[in-house]
Design an enzyme around this catalytic site. Structure first.
Site, PDB file in Angstrom:
ATOM      1  N   GLY A   5     -54.916   7.357 -24.266  1.00 19.86           N
ATOM      2  CA  GLY A   5     -54.389   8.182 -23.305  1.00 19.86           C
ATOM      3  C   GLY A   5     -55.686   9.188 -22.852  1.00 19.86           C
ATOM      4  O   GLY A   5     -56.488   8.531 -22.445  1.00 19.86           O
ATOM      5  N   SER A   6     -55.324  10.154 -22.278  1.00 20.75           N
ATOM      6  CA  SER A   6     -56.335  10.993 -21.460  1.00 20.75           C
ATOM      7  C   SER A   6     -57.479  11.513 -22.318  1.00 20.75           C
ATOM      8  O   SER A   6     -58.499  11.950 -21.741  1.00 20.75           O
ATOM      9  CB  SER A   6     -55.584  12.280 -20.831  1.00 20.75           C
ATOM     10  OG  SER A   6     -54.705  12.030 -19.865  1.00 20.75           O
TER      11      SER A   6
END
Length: 494
Positions: A220-221
């Site tokens: 993810g981020s």
């Protein structure tokens, strides 16, 4: 006086006896030297197995104290492995089973622990000559017990993992996988061991899976730190506070698919704003601008796509696809599509930023010794790669501090310390309908200290939680904060 014929007979008999003696010695040498290894490895040869368990196994140490032991069962396989705080240290020790073999440190350092390593012998080739075995040696790990306990308590049985590294050296300070198991239930033989093996291997929570080293997740981020490093190193971004010209919404290249943002204000946002509030559009477009060759070179320096990483236990390779269309590259640049990483890998990303761009090779075994404490070997500090330029690391440290002090990572803040971090919420499953994984990566430096004391990665699967309650800042950052606080306190005592 003997007759000539009888003398010749005696001589012939003596020569025959001498020939037979030579043949006997030659055959003994053939069996004991040339065929020794083959006979030792023969499954029908029980002596090797009996010898392996005839004496206590050496111990694995944490903070200089054993977290393993041996008990005399009085059976043919006399000594059986025991574990202190088995579930706490299982992701480090693995198991040593008379039925199912060895894993993790028990496997990687088996020769020392079992006493078969030539380095334990007082003289070169002594064991081969004597056919004996010295007592098992000891293996001192790099784990700090207080950090291991803090990480274990933080996960509280939820599915996930925590890895903490010392950025300057690569020492693994904590390695936790949850839920865990007691390796002692697998140590011996018999129906109880077989039942425990079946139960652990069929449990839905997969307690024997080492999520810290062997499980890869979409990062993810948190992966945006890698993309930001690539963009800064490539000169795609020269001023982190300057607008990037990224539209919002952003349409993935060559498609009609619109990439959404969870944050507001991402249109034409700067790199600094995009990291602080995790703008998908900005980071995806930067990945496309860097290009696939540039991104591949960047991820390689951080450790992605490396099937040979050992700590010394095997680590599952983290993945960044080597062949992608621009739209898939955009998604990969924000930690989606087929990008996956182990928690160890993402701790390495945070450690590289904390250590000025140089990534130290992570390791779990500090030293090995003989049974009486004589040094056998020590793991040297090694550089894994120059992950980014020092100027890039300096910029990223500032951006990660901003995430904690004024952005999505405020739950990781520690009073009196400088903390940098990045949150992440990784979508997964068919149509991204699975419960998201909550991520946090970060590092902490005590006020006045020359360098950060710890880098950490936390992932929480938490399939029992409500989807809307999962976030890197809410679920993973508090665990990271506790581990980093413990590391700073430990460093202060040292």
């Amino acid at each position: 006086m003997a007759r000539p014929g009888s003398t010749r007979t005696v001589r012939r008999a003596a020569a025959l006896c001498l020939l037979l003696l030579v043949a006997l010695l030659a055959n003994a040498a053939r069996v004991q030297v040339l065929q020794a290894d083959r006979l030792d490895d023969n499954p029908a040869n029980r002596r090797t197995v009996l010898s392996r368990y005839a004496a206590p196994r050496g111990d694995i140490l944490v903070d200089g104290r054993p977290v393993t032991g041996s008990k005399d069962t009085g059976q043919l396989l006399r000594h059986e492995r025991t574990y202190t705080d088995g579930p706490l240290y299982a992701p480090v020790t693995g198991y040593a089973s008379q039925t199912y073999g060895t894993t993790l440190v028990e496997d990687a350092e088996d020769a020392v622990l079992s006493g078969t390593s030539p380095s334990l012998s007082p003289l070169p080739l002594w064991s081969d000559i004597s056919r004996g075995r010295p007592p098992g040696g000891h293996v001192a790990t790099t784990i700090v017990g207080a950090l291991q306990q803090a990480a274990f308590r933080g996960l509280s049985g939820r599915r996930g993992a925590v890895v903490a590294l010392e950025p300057s050296s690569g020492r693994i300070l904590a390695l936790v996988s949850s839920p865990s198991y007691d390796p002692g239930v697998l140590s011996g033989t018999g129906s109880e061991v077989a039942t425990a093996w079946a139960r652990l291997n069929t449990a839905p929570s997969r307690p024997m899976l080492n999520r810290a080293l062997r499980q890869t997740y979409p990062p993810g981020s948190t992966f945006k730190i890698v993309t930001a490093a690539a963009a800064l190193d490539a000169g795609v971004v020269t001023d982190p506070d300057a607008p990037t010209g990224t539209p919002d919404p952003y349409v993935l290249p060559g498609t009609r698919t619109v990439l959404p943002n969870d944050a507001t204000g991402c249109g034409d946002a700067s790199l600094a704003y995009a990291i602080r509030w995790s703008c998908n559009t900005v980071m995806a477009r930067l990945g496309v601008r860097v290009g696939l060759p540039g991104m591949l070179e960047a991820v390689r320096r951080f450790g992605f796509n490396d099937p040979g990483l050992r700590v010394p236990s095997r680590v599952a390779p983290s993945n960044f696809d080597t062949g992608m269309t621009p739209d898939r590259l955009a998604l990969s640049a924000i930690g989606q599509y087929d990008t996956t990483a182990t928690p160890l890998q993402m701790a390495m990303v945070a450690a590289a930023v904390a250590n000025g761009g140089e990534l130290a090779h992570p390791y779990l075994v500090d030293s090995t010794t003989t049974a009486d404490g004589g040094l056998v070997g020590r793991t040297p500090r090694r550089t894994y790669a120059r992950a980014m330029e020092p100027t890039t690391a300096r910029v990223l440290r500032g951006l990660m501090v901003d995430v904690v002090e004024g952005g999505s990572g405020s739950n990781a803040a520690i009073e009196g310390a400088e903390v940098g971090g990045k949150t992440g919420t990784a979508q997964h499953g068919v149509g991204n309908l699975g419960t998201p994984y909550a991520w946090f990566i970060g590092w902490a430096r005590a006020t006045g200290a020359a360098r950060p004391a710890v880098a950490v990665a936390v992932v929480v699967e938490d399939a029992s939680a409500r989807r809307e309650d999962i976030s890197g800042g809410g679920s993973a950052a508090p665990i990271a904060r506790t581990v980093m606080e413990t590391a700073l306190a430990s460093a202060a005592r040292d």
